[in-house]
Design an enzyme around this catalytic site. Structure first.
Site, PDB file in Angstrom:
ATOM      1  N   LYS A  13      -2.769  -2.538  -1.482  1.00  0.00           N
ATOM      2  CA  LYS A  13      -3.956  -3.085  -0.816  1.00  0.00           C
ATOM      3  C   LYS A  13      -4.241  -2.391   0.516  1.00  0.00           C
ATOM      4  CE  LYS A  13      -2.643  -7.380  -0.429  1.00  0.00           C
ATOM      5  NZ  LYS A  13      -1.284  -7.287  -0.997  1.00  0.00           N
ATOM      6  N   ARG A  70      -5.161 -16.213   1.102  1.00  0.00           N
ATOM      7  CA  ARG A  70      -3.972 -16.250   0.250  1.00  0.00           C
ATOM      8  C   ARG A  70      -3.642 -17.655  -0.206  1.00  0.00           C
ATOM      9  NH1 ARG A  70      -1.339 -11.250   3.093  1.00  0.00           N
ATOM     10  NH2 ARG A  70       0.430 -10.814   1.773  1.00  0.00           N
ATOM     11  N   ARG A  85       9.204   1.532   0.211  1.00  0.00           N
ATOM     12  CA  ARG A  85       8.553   1.363   1.499  1.00  0.00           C
ATOM     13  C   ARG A  85       9.548   0.832   2.536  1.00  0.00           C
ATOM     14  NH1 ARG A  85       3.284  -2.297   1.398  1.00  0.00           N
ATOM     15  NH2 ARG A  85       4.662  -3.991   1.963  1.00  0.00           N
ATOM     16  N   ARG A 102      10.522  -2.364   7.527  1.00  0.00           N
ATOM     17  CA  ARG A 102       9.970  -3.667   7.884  1.00  0.00           C
ATOM     18  C   ARG A 102      11.020  -4.747   7.674  1.00  0.00           C
ATOM     19  NH1 ARG A 102       3.997  -4.283   5.259  1.00  0.00           N
ATOM     20  NH2 ARG A 102       4.860  -6.329   4.806  1.00  0.00           N
ATOM     21  N   ARG A 137       8.568 -12.912  -1.435  1.00  0.00           N
ATOM     22  CA  ARG A 137       7.144 -12.609  -1.232  1.00  0.00           C
ATOM     23  C   ARG A 137       6.398 -12.540  -2.569  1.00  0.00           C
ATOM     24  NH1 ARG A 137       7.326  -7.359   1.734  1.00  0.00           N
ATOM     25  NH2 ARG A 137       5.063  -7.464   1.841  1.00  0.00           N
TER      26      ARG A 137
END
Ligand code: AMP
Length: 195
Positions: free
Chosen positions: A14, A89, A128, A134, A145
């Site tokens: 996204k 969301r 990632r 992160r 998630r």
């Protein structure tokens, strides 16, 4: 003049697509995740409140998220259109966005649903994690998630589909291929760079 949402599970691409589409369409890409990360990094009051939820892979409470988006959409650059990445969301957020738009006499043009299978998502998120480091990219948090997305966000697609707004796009493949697919569905709905 376009008002778009980009919906899809974490890892579907996204953020990458939002940035490219924003350039193509000349409208701001507004990512609630980016805004939260900026606030966490700068230790603002909002960031301090949001951090714990984000680190656990949970959603930041609707009250905070909705206030942030209402404020952001009131900025001058969002008047001519916007692309929301990662919002709404939850059902409560859908209702808030409806109310923000109704207050401004505006409506959504299209909801782009980016799809990708679970294994590909888990693979991309793990990749990632190595690059970006992160806090919410550990294996446990990634799983959480994805579950939270399935429970709270996937059902929103039916809500928007019932309004005839959803365009489904396969998020697998090269970045430029996926962008081209999205532009194709937007053009099929009369949304072009100058529209
Ligand atoms: P993202 O980069 O969009 O995956 O967002 C990263 C994290 O920010 C999410 O896992 C949530 O903790 C938080 N977040 C981003 N957008 C929202 C939203 N619309 N509602 C609640 N929490 C959000």
């Amino acid at each position: 003049m376009s008002r778009l949402l980009l919906i899809g599970p974490p890892g579907a691409g996204k953020g990458t697509q939002a940035a490219l589409l924003s350039q193509h369409l000349g409208i701001p890409a507004i990512s609630t995740g980016d805004i939260f990360r900026y606030n966490v990094k700068n230790q603002t009051p909002l960031g301090v409140e949001a951090k714990g939820f984000m680190d656990r892979g949970e959603y930041v409470p609707d009250s905070l998220t909705n206030a942030l988006v209402r404020d952001r959409l009131s900025h001058e650059d969002a008047k001519a259109g916007f692309l929301l990445d990662g919002y709404p969301r939850t059902i409560d957020q859908v209702n808030e966005l409806d109310s923000i738009l109704a207050d401004g006499g505006k409506r959504l043009d299209v909801v782009v649903q980016l799809t990708a299978d679970y294994e590909e998502l888990a693979r991309r998120l793990a990749g990632r994690a190595q690059i970006e480091g992160r806090a919410d990219d550990t294996p446990e948090v990634i799983r959480r998630r994805l579950d939270v997305y399935d429970e709270q966000t996937a059902p929103l697609i039916d809500v928007y589909a019932a309004r005839g707004l959803v365009a489904m796009v396969d998020g697998l493949g090269e970045i430029s291929e996926v962008t081209a697919r999205i532009i194709e569905v937007l053009e099929a709905r009369g949304l072009t760079a100058d529209a």
